[in-house]
Design a protein around this motif. Structure first.
Motif, PDB file in Angstrom:
ATOM      1  N   GLY A 168     -15.871  27.270  25.983  1.00 12.84           N
ATOM      2  CA  GLY A 168     -17.317  27.926  26.523  1.00 12.84           C
ATOM      3  C   GLY A 168     -18.455  26.622  26.062  1.00 12.84           C
ATOM      4  N   GLY A 169     -17.811  25.662  25.370  1.00 12.97           N
ATOM      5  CA  GLY A 169     -18.981  24.598  24.728  1.00 12.97           C
ATOM      6  C   GLY A 169     -19.387  24.984  23.411  1.00 12.97           C
ATOM      7  N   TYR A 170     -18.788  26.081  22.727  1.00 12.80           N
ATOM      8  CA  TYR A 170     -19.561  26.392  21.647  1.00 12.80           C
ATOM      9  C   TYR A 170     -18.970  25.789  20.329  1.00 12.80           C
ATOM     10  CZ  TYR A 170     -22.403  29.742  24.158  1.00 12.80           C
ATOM     11  OH  TYR A 170     -23.117  30.189  25.181  1.00 12.80           O
ATOM     12  N   GLN A 171     -18.013  25.014  20.407  1.00 15.95           N
ATOM     13  CA  GLN A 171     -17.496  23.856  19.441  1.00 15.95           C
ATOM     14  C   GLN A 171     -16.742  23.059  19.928  1.00 15.95           C
ATOM     15  OE1 GLN A 171     -15.153  27.043  16.923  1.00 15.95           O
ATOM     16  NE2 GLN A 171     -13.546  25.938  17.336  1.00 15.95           N
ATOM     17  N   SER A 172     -16.719  21.899  19.128  1.00 20.54           N
ATOM     18  CA  SER A 172     -16.001  20.721  19.702  1.00 20.54           C
ATOM     19  C   SER A 172     -14.708  20.705  19.615  1.00 20.54           C
ATOM     20  CB  SER A 172     -16.711  19.458  18.759  1.00 20.54           C
ATOM     21  OG  SER A 172     -16.290  19.696  17.622  1.00 20.54           O
ATOM     22  N   THR A 173     -14.002  21.480  18.969  1.00 15.29           N
ATOM     23  CA  THR A 173     -12.502  21.161  18.881  1.00 15.29           C
ATOM     24  C   THR A 173     -11.921  22.846  19.020  1.00 15.29           C
ATOM     25  OG1 THR A 173     -12.102  21.541  16.553  1.00 15.29           O
ATOM     26  CG2 THR A 173     -12.381  19.393  17.435  1.00 15.29           C
ATOM     27  N   ALA A 174     -10.819  22.695  19.590  1.00 17.37           N
ATOM     28  CA  ALA A 174      -9.961  24.088  19.448  1.00 17.37           C
ATOM     29  C   ALA A 174      -9.081  24.242  18.377  1.00 17.37           C
ATOM     30  CB  ALA A 174      -9.123  24.131  20.736  1.00 17.37           C
ATOM     31  N   THR A 175      -9.335  23.651  17.329  1.00 15.48           N
ATOM     32  CA  THR A 175      -8.728  23.935  16.025  1.00 15.48           C
ATOM     33  C   THR A 175      -9.706  24.254  14.811  1.00 15.48           C
ATOM     34  OG1 THR A 175      -9.084  21.444  15.611  1.00 15.48           O
ATOM     35  CG2 THR A 175      -6.968  22.008  16.645  1.00 15.48           C
ATOM     36  N   ASP A 176     -10.975  24.138  14.753  1.00 17.08           N
ATOM     37  CA  ASP A 176     -11.722  24.740  13.611  1.00 17.08           C
ATOM     38  C   ASP A 176     -11.945  26.251  14.092  1.00 17.08           C
ATOM     39  OD1 ASP A 176     -12.049  22.052  12.727  1.00 17.08           O
ATOM     40  OD2 ASP A 176     -13.947  21.734  13.873  1.00 17.08           O
ATOM     41  N   ILE A 177     -11.488  26.862  12.729  1.00 20.58           N
ATOM     42  CA  ILE A 177     -11.425  28.384  12.846  1.00 20.58           C
ATOM     43  C   ILE A 177     -12.719  29.018  12.098  1.00 20.58           C
ATOM     44  CG2 ILE A 177     -10.212  30.479  12.681  1.00 20.58           C
ATOM     45  CD1 ILE A 177      -7.736  28.849  12.694  1.00 20.58           C
ATOM     46  N   PRO A 178     -13.611  29.293  12.683  1.00 21.07           N
ATOM     47  CA  PRO A 178     -14.961  29.932  11.945  1.00 21.07           C
ATOM     48  C   PRO A 178     -14.342  31.206  11.112  1.00 21.07           C
ATOM     49  CG  PRO A 178     -15.421  29.590  14.175  1.00 21.07           C
ATOM     50  CD  PRO A 178     -13.883  29.398  13.948  1.00 21.07           C
TER      51      PRO A 178
END
Length: 335
Positions: free
Chosen positions: A208-218
Protein backbone atom coordinates in the motif's frame (compact mmCIF):
# COMPACT_ATOMS: atom_id res chain seq x y z
CA UNK A 1 -9.79 8.22 3.05
CA UNK A 2 -7.68 7.13 0.08
CA UNK A 3 -8.33 3.87 -1.81
CA UNK A 4 -4.89 2.63 -0.77
CA UNK A 5 -5.65 3.16 2.92
CA UNK A 6 -9.04 1.45 2.65
CA UNK A 7 -7.40 -1.52 0.91
CA UNK A 8 -4.61 -1.74 3.49
CA UNK A 9 -7.11 -1.65 6.36
CA UNK A 10 -9.18 -4.38 4.67
CA UNK A 11 -6.13 -6.65 4.37
CA UNK A 12 -5.07 -5.98 7.96
CA UNK A 13 -8.60 -6.76 9.17
CA UNK A 14 -8.59 -10.02 7.19
CA UNK A 15 -5.16 -10.88 8.61
CA UNK A 16 -6.45 -10.37 12.15
CA UNK A 17 -9.44 -12.63 11.43
CA UNK A 18 -7.05 -15.25 10.06
CA UNK A 19 -4.92 -14.86 13.18
CA UNK A 20 -7.98 -15.46 15.35
CA UNK A 21 -9.02 -18.58 13.40
CA UNK A 22 -5.41 -19.74 13.56
CA UNK A 23 -5.63 -19.47 17.34
CA UNK A 24 -8.73 -21.60 17.82
CA UNK A 25 -7.78 -23.93 14.96
CA UNK A 26 -4.27 -24.55 16.26
CA UNK A 27 -4.96 -24.33 20.01
CA UNK A 28 -4.79 -28.11 19.99
CA UNK A 29 -1.13 -27.96 19.01
CA UNK A 30 -0.13 -26.62 22.40
CA UNK A 31 -2.65 -28.17 24.76
CA UNK A 32 -4.17 -31.37 23.38
CA UNK A 33 -1.66 -33.68 25.03
CA UNK A 34 -1.78 -31.85 28.37
CA UNK A 35 -5.58 -31.91 28.44
CA UNK A 36 -5.87 -35.54 27.35
CA UNK A 37 -3.44 -36.70 30.06
CA UNK A 38 -5.21 -34.48 32.64
CA UNK A 39 -1.98 -32.67 33.39
CA UNK A 40 -3.92 -29.41 33.01
CA UNK A 41 -7.60 -28.53 33.04
CA UNK A 42 -8.91 -27.37 29.67
CA UNK A 43 -9.31 -23.71 30.66
CA UNK A 44 -5.96 -23.59 32.46
CA UNK A 45 -4.30 -25.13 29.41
CA UNK A 46 -5.99 -22.64 27.08
CA UNK A 47 -4.94 -19.72 29.27
CA UNK A 48 -1.35 -20.98 29.28
CA UNK A 49 -1.42 -21.43 25.52
CA UNK A 50 -2.78 -17.91 25.00
CA UNK A 51 -0.08 -16.36 27.17
CA UNK A 52 2.61 -18.49 25.48
CA UNK A 53 1.40 -17.45 22.04
CA UNK A 54 1.55 -13.81 23.10
CA UNK A 55 5.11 -14.18 24.37
CA UNK A 56 6.28 -16.24 21.40
CA UNK A 57 5.12 -13.63 18.89
CA UNK A 58 7.99 -11.40 19.94
CA UNK A 59 10.55 -14.06 19.01
CA UNK A 60 9.32 -14.68 15.46
CA UNK A 61 10.81 -11.74 13.62
CA UNK A 62 12.80 -13.80 11.10
CA UNK A 63 9.81 -15.98 10.26
CA UNK A 64 7.72 -12.83 9.70
CA UNK A 65 10.37 -11.47 7.32
CA UNK A 66 10.31 -14.71 5.32
CA UNK A 67 6.52 -14.50 4.95
CA UNK A 68 6.44 -10.78 4.20
CA UNK A 69 9.26 -10.64 1.71
CA UNK A 70 10.21 -14.17 0.67
CA UNK A 71 7.14 -15.94 -0.71
CA UNK A 72 5.67 -13.61 -3.32
CA UNK A 73 6.97 -10.41 -4.88
CA UNK A 74 4.22 -7.85 -5.51
CA UNK A 75 4.37 -4.30 -6.86
CA UNK A 76 2.97 -1.52 -4.74
CA UNK A 77 -0.61 -0.55 -5.41
CA UNK A 78 -4.22 -1.46 -4.70
CA UNK A 79 -4.36 -4.46 -7.11
CA UNK A 80 -1.57 -6.17 -5.13
CA UNK A 81 -3.55 -5.64 -1.93
CA UNK A 82 -6.45 -7.46 -3.57
CA UNK A 83 -4.16 -10.45 -4.11
CA UNK A 84 -3.11 -10.49 -0.46
CA UNK A 85 -6.74 -10.04 0.64
CA UNK A 86 -7.93 -12.98 -1.45
CA UNK A 87 -5.02 -15.13 -0.24
CA UNK A 88 -5.83 -14.48 3.41
CA UNK A 89 -9.56 -15.10 2.86
CA UNK A 90 -8.75 -18.41 1.21
CA UNK A 91 -6.69 -19.44 4.23
CA UNK A 92 -9.54 -18.47 6.57
CA UNK A 93 -12.00 -20.56 4.57
CA UNK A 94 -9.66 -23.57 4.66
CA UNK A 95 -9.19 -23.19 8.41
CA UNK A 96 -12.95 -23.21 8.97
CA UNK A 97 -13.50 -26.22 6.70
CA UNK A 98 -10.85 -28.36 8.40
CA UNK A 99 -11.92 -27.15 11.87
CA UNK A 100 -15.49 -28.27 11.12
CA UNK A 101 -14.29 -31.77 10.28
CA UNK A 102 -11.86 -31.84 13.22
CA UNK A 103 -8.78 -32.23 11.02
CA UNK A 104 -5.52 -30.70 12.33
CA UNK A 105 -4.38 -29.23 9.03
CA UNK A 106 -1.75 -26.52 8.77
CA UNK A 107 -2.93 -22.91 9.01
CA UNK A 108 0.53 -21.93 7.82
CA UNK A 109 0.33 -23.87 4.59
CA UNK A 110 -3.22 -22.65 4.07
CA UNK A 111 -1.89 -19.10 4.20
CA UNK A 112 1.03 -19.85 1.89
CA UNK A 113 -1.21 -21.68 -0.55
CA UNK A 114 -3.67 -18.82 -0.53
CA UNK A 115 -0.99 -16.24 -1.34
CA UNK A 116 0.52 -18.35 -4.09
CA UNK A 117 -2.85 -19.23 -5.64
CA UNK A 118 -4.08 -15.65 -5.74
CA UNK A 119 -0.75 -14.39 -7.12
CA UNK A 120 -0.68 -16.97 -9.91
CA UNK A 121 -4.31 -16.36 -10.86
CA UNK A 122 -3.95 -12.56 -10.86
CA UNK A 123 -0.87 -12.52 -13.06
CA UNK A 124 0.50 -9.62 -11.01
CA UNK A 125 3.78 -10.05 -9.22
CA UNK A 126 5.88 -13.16 -8.99
CA UNK A 127 5.91 -16.29 -6.88
CA UNK A 128 9.37 -16.84 -5.42
CA UNK A 129 9.51 -20.57 -5.97
CA UNK A 130 13.09 -20.99 -4.82
CA UNK A 131 12.22 -19.63 -1.37
CA UNK A 132 8.97 -21.59 -1.22
CA UNK A 133 10.79 -24.82 -2.01
CA UNK A 134 13.57 -24.09 0.49
CA UNK A 135 11.56 -22.54 3.31
CA UNK A 136 8.11 -24.15 2.89
CA UNK A 137 7.98 -27.35 0.85
CA UNK A 138 11.21 -28.96 2.07
CA UNK A 139 10.44 -28.23 5.77
CA UNK A 140 6.87 -29.41 5.14
CA UNK A 141 8.25 -32.85 4.24
CA UNK A 142 11.21 -33.00 6.61
CA UNK A 143 9.77 -31.58 9.84
CA UNK A 144 7.12 -34.31 10.28
CA UNK A 145 9.74 -36.99 9.62
CA UNK A 146 12.07 -35.39 12.17
CA UNK A 147 9.20 -35.09 14.64
CA UNK A 148 8.29 -38.75 14.15
CA UNK A 149 11.85 -40.01 14.62
CA UNK A 150 12.70 -37.75 17.55
CA UNK A 151 9.38 -38.51 19.23
CA UNK A 152 10.16 -42.21 19.02
CA UNK A 153 13.72 -41.76 20.29
CA UNK A 154 12.70 -39.42 23.11
CA UNK A 155 10.09 -41.87 24.34
CA UNK A 156 12.54 -44.78 24.15
CA UNK A 157 15.00 -42.75 26.22
CA UNK A 158 12.35 -41.95 28.84
CA UNK A 159 11.28 -45.59 29.04
CA UNK A 160 14.89 -46.69 29.57
CA UNK A 161 15.84 -43.99 32.08
CA UNK A 162 12.74 -44.54 34.21
CA UNK A 163 12.40 -48.28 33.65
CA UNK A 164 12.62 -48.99 37.42
CA UNK A 165 10.40 -46.12 38.51
CA UNK A 166 7.06 -46.55 40.26
CA UNK A 167 4.28 -46.03 37.65
CA UNK A 168 2.09 -43.92 39.92
CA UNK A 169 4.88 -41.58 40.96
CA UNK A 170 6.14 -41.33 37.40
CA UNK A 171 2.70 -40.36 36.11
CA UNK A 172 2.40 -37.64 38.75
CA UNK A 173 5.89 -36.38 37.96
CA UNK A 174 5.33 -36.22 34.22
CA UNK A 175 1.99 -34.46 34.72
CA UNK A 176 3.89 -31.70 36.50
CA UNK A 177 6.57 -31.75 33.80
CA UNK A 178 3.90 -31.30 31.14
CA UNK A 179 3.14 -27.86 32.50
CA UNK A 180 6.65 -26.89 31.41
CA UNK A 181 6.57 -28.72 28.06
CA UNK A 182 3.12 -27.32 27.21
CA UNK A 183 4.40 -23.80 27.93
CA UNK A 184 7.36 -24.40 25.61
CA UNK A 185 4.99 -25.63 22.93
CA UNK A 186 2.73 -22.59 23.32
CA UNK A 187 5.65 -20.16 22.99
CA UNK A 188 6.91 -22.07 19.95
CA UNK A 189 3.45 -21.84 18.41
CA UNK A 190 3.44 -18.09 18.90
CA UNK A 191 6.95 -17.80 17.49
CA UNK A 192 5.83 -19.51 14.32
CA UNK A 193 2.15 -18.67 13.82
CA UNK A 194 1.83 -15.09 15.10
CA UNK A 195 4.87 -14.28 13.00
CA UNK A 196 3.09 -15.39 9.84
CA UNK A 197 0.29 -12.89 10.43
CA UNK A 198 2.88 -10.22 11.13
CA UNK A 199 4.43 -10.97 7.76
CA UNK A 200 1.07 -10.50 6.02
CA UNK A 201 0.49 -7.16 7.74
CA UNK A 202 3.90 -5.74 6.75
CA UNK A 203 3.37 -7.07 3.20
CA UNK A 204 0.11 -5.09 3.12
CA UNK A 205 1.81 -1.97 4.46
CA UNK A 206 4.52 -2.29 1.81
CA UNK A 207 2.10 -2.99 -1.05
CA UNK A 208 0.00 0.00 0.00
CA UNK A 209 3.02 2.28 0.01
CA UNK A 210 3.02 2.88 3.75
CA UNK A 211 6.54 1.57 4.32
CA UNK A 212 9.55 1.11 2.10
CA UNK A 213 10.21 -2.60 2.73
CA UNK A 214 8.28 -5.74 3.64
CA UNK A 215 10.73 -6.66 6.39
CA UNK A 216 10.43 -3.79 8.88
CA UNK A 217 7.91 -4.73 11.56
CA UNK A 218 6.33 -1.88 13.55
CA UNK A 219 5.84 -2.58 17.24
CA UNK A 220 2.05 -2.32 17.02
CA UNK A 221 2.07 -5.24 14.55
CA UNK A 222 3.68 -7.48 17.18
CA UNK A 223 1.03 -6.58 19.74
CA UNK A 224 -1.95 -6.82 17.39
CA UNK A 225 -0.93 -10.21 15.97
CA UNK A 226 -0.07 -11.63 19.38
CA UNK A 227 -3.33 -10.42 20.91
CA UNK A 228 -5.56 -11.88 18.20
CA UNK A 229 -3.74 -15.21 18.23
CA UNK A 230 -4.02 -15.37 22.01
CA UNK A 231 -7.72 -14.47 21.90
CA UNK A 232 -8.41 -17.14 19.30
CA UNK A 233 -6.44 -19.69 21.28
CA UNK A 234 -8.42 -19.01 24.43
CA UNK A 235 -11.72 -19.77 22.68
CA UNK A 236 -10.39 -23.29 22.08
CA UNK A 237 -10.58 -25.71 19.21
CA UNK A 238 -12.21 -28.70 20.88
CA UNK A 239 -12.89 -30.73 17.74
CA UNK A 240 -9.18 -30.77 16.85
CA UNK A 241 -8.12 -31.18 20.47
CA UNK A 242 -10.09 -34.44 20.59
CA UNK A 243 -8.43 -35.65 17.38
CA UNK A 244 -4.89 -34.95 18.57
CA UNK A 245 -5.44 -35.91 22.19
CA UNK A 246 -7.40 -39.13 21.87
CA UNK A 247 -8.08 -40.31 18.34
CA UNK A 248 -4.48 -40.83 17.20
CA UNK A 249 -3.35 -42.66 20.34
CA UNK A 250 -4.23 -42.81 24.02
CA UNK A 251 -1.56 -40.64 25.59
CA UNK A 252 -0.13 -40.90 29.09
CA UNK A 253 1.76 -38.10 30.88
CA UNK A 254 5.18 -39.40 29.82
CA UNK A 255 4.11 -39.67 26.18
CA UNK A 256 2.60 -36.19 26.30
CA UNK A 257 5.76 -34.71 27.78
CA UNK A 258 7.95 -36.38 25.15
CA UNK A 259 5.77 -35.27 22.25
CA UNK A 260 5.54 -31.64 23.43
CA UNK A 261 9.25 -31.37 24.17
CA UNK A 262 10.26 -32.76 20.78
CA UNK A 263 7.76 -30.62 18.87
CA UNK A 264 8.77 -27.40 20.61
CA UNK A 265 12.46 -28.10 19.95
CA UNK A 266 11.76 -28.55 16.22
CA UNK A 267 9.73 -25.32 16.16
CA UNK A 268 12.48 -23.29 17.82
CA UNK A 269 15.22 -24.70 15.60
CA UNK A 270 13.35 -23.83 12.43
CA UNK A 271 12.35 -20.35 13.62
CA UNK A 272 15.69 -19.25 15.07
CA UNK A 273 18.24 -21.17 12.99
CA UNK A 274 16.63 -21.83 9.59
CA UNK A 275 14.12 -18.92 9.66
CA UNK A 276 11.65 -21.38 8.14
CA UNK A 277 7.89 -20.95 8.76
CA UNK A 278 7.01 -24.58 9.49
CA UNK A 279 3.69 -26.05 10.55
CA UNK A 280 3.15 -26.52 14.28
CA UNK A 281 0.34 -28.92 13.39
CA UNK A 282 2.58 -31.22 11.35
CA UNK A 283 5.27 -31.15 14.00
CA UNK A 284 3.21 -32.04 17.08
CA UNK A 285 1.10 -34.60 15.21
CA UNK A 286 4.13 -36.48 13.91
CA UNK A 287 5.76 -36.33 17.35
CA UNK A 288 2.63 -37.90 18.87
CA UNK A 289 2.76 -40.66 16.26
CA UNK A 290 6.43 -41.32 16.95
CA UNK A 291 5.82 -41.49 20.70
CA UNK A 292 2.88 -43.82 20.21
CA UNK A 293 4.84 -46.17 17.99
CA UNK A 294 7.06 -47.08 20.97
CA UNK A 295 4.15 -49.02 22.47
CA UNK A 296 3.56 -50.97 19.31
CA UNK A 297 2.95 -49.97 15.73
CA UNK A 298 -0.71 -50.93 15.97
CA UNK A 299 -1.18 -48.59 18.96
CA UNK A 300 -1.29 -45.66 16.54
CA UNK A 301 -4.67 -45.38 14.85
CA UNK A 302 -3.27 -45.18 11.37
CA UNK A 303 -6.69 -44.68 9.75
CA UNK A 304 -7.01 -41.40 11.64
CA UNK A 305 -3.41 -40.59 10.77
CA UNK A 306 -4.26 -41.26 7.12
CA UNK A 307 -7.11 -38.73 7.22
CA UNK A 308 -4.74 -36.18 8.73
CA UNK A 309 -2.18 -36.91 6.01
CA UNK A 310 -4.81 -36.25 3.35
CA UNK A 311 -5.54 -32.89 4.98
CA UNK A 312 -1.81 -32.10 5.00
CA UNK A 313 -1.37 -32.91 1.32
CA UNK A 314 -4.49 -31.05 0.16
CA UNK A 315 -4.05 -27.91 2.28
CA UNK A 316 -1.67 -25.97 0.02
CA UNK A 317 -3.49 -26.65 -3.28
CA UNK A 318 -6.93 -26.50 -1.63
CA UNK A 319 -6.35 -23.06 -0.13
CA UNK A 320 -4.75 -21.93 -3.40
CA UNK A 321 -7.85 -22.95 -5.37
CA UNK A 322 -10.21 -21.23 -2.94
CA UNK A 323 -8.11 -18.06 -3.11
CA UNK A 324 -8.23 -18.10 -6.91
CA UNK A 325 -12.02 -18.15 -6.79
CA UNK A 326 -12.13 -15.45 -4.13
CA UNK A 327 -9.76 -13.22 -6.09
CA UNK A 328 -12.15 -13.35 -9.03
CA UNK A 329 -14.86 -12.06 -6.65
CA UNK A 330 -12.86 -9.34 -4.85
CA UNK A 331 -10.82 -8.06 -7.80
CA UNK A 332 -13.38 -5.38 -8.82
CA UNK A 333 -13.02 -3.80 -5.37
CA UNK A 334 -9.24 -3.50 -5.65
CA UNK A 335 -8.72 -1.57 -8.88
Amino acid sequence: MSPELVAVLAVIAAAMVFDYTNGFHDAANAIATSVSTRALTPRAALAMAAVGNFIGAHFGTEVAKTVGDGLVSLPTGVPSLGIVFAGVLGAICWNLITWYFGLPSSSSHALFGGLVGATLFAGIGEVQWATIIEKVLVPMVISPIVGLILGFLAMVAIMWIFRRGHPGRLNRGFRHAQTFSAALMAIGHGTQDAAKTMGIVVLALYSGGYQSTATDIPEWVFWASATMLAAGTYTGGWRIIRTLGRKIIDLGPAEGFAAETVASAVLYFNAWVLHAPISTTHTITSAIMGVGATKRISAVRWNVAGNILIAWVTTFPGAALISCLLYFVVRPFFT
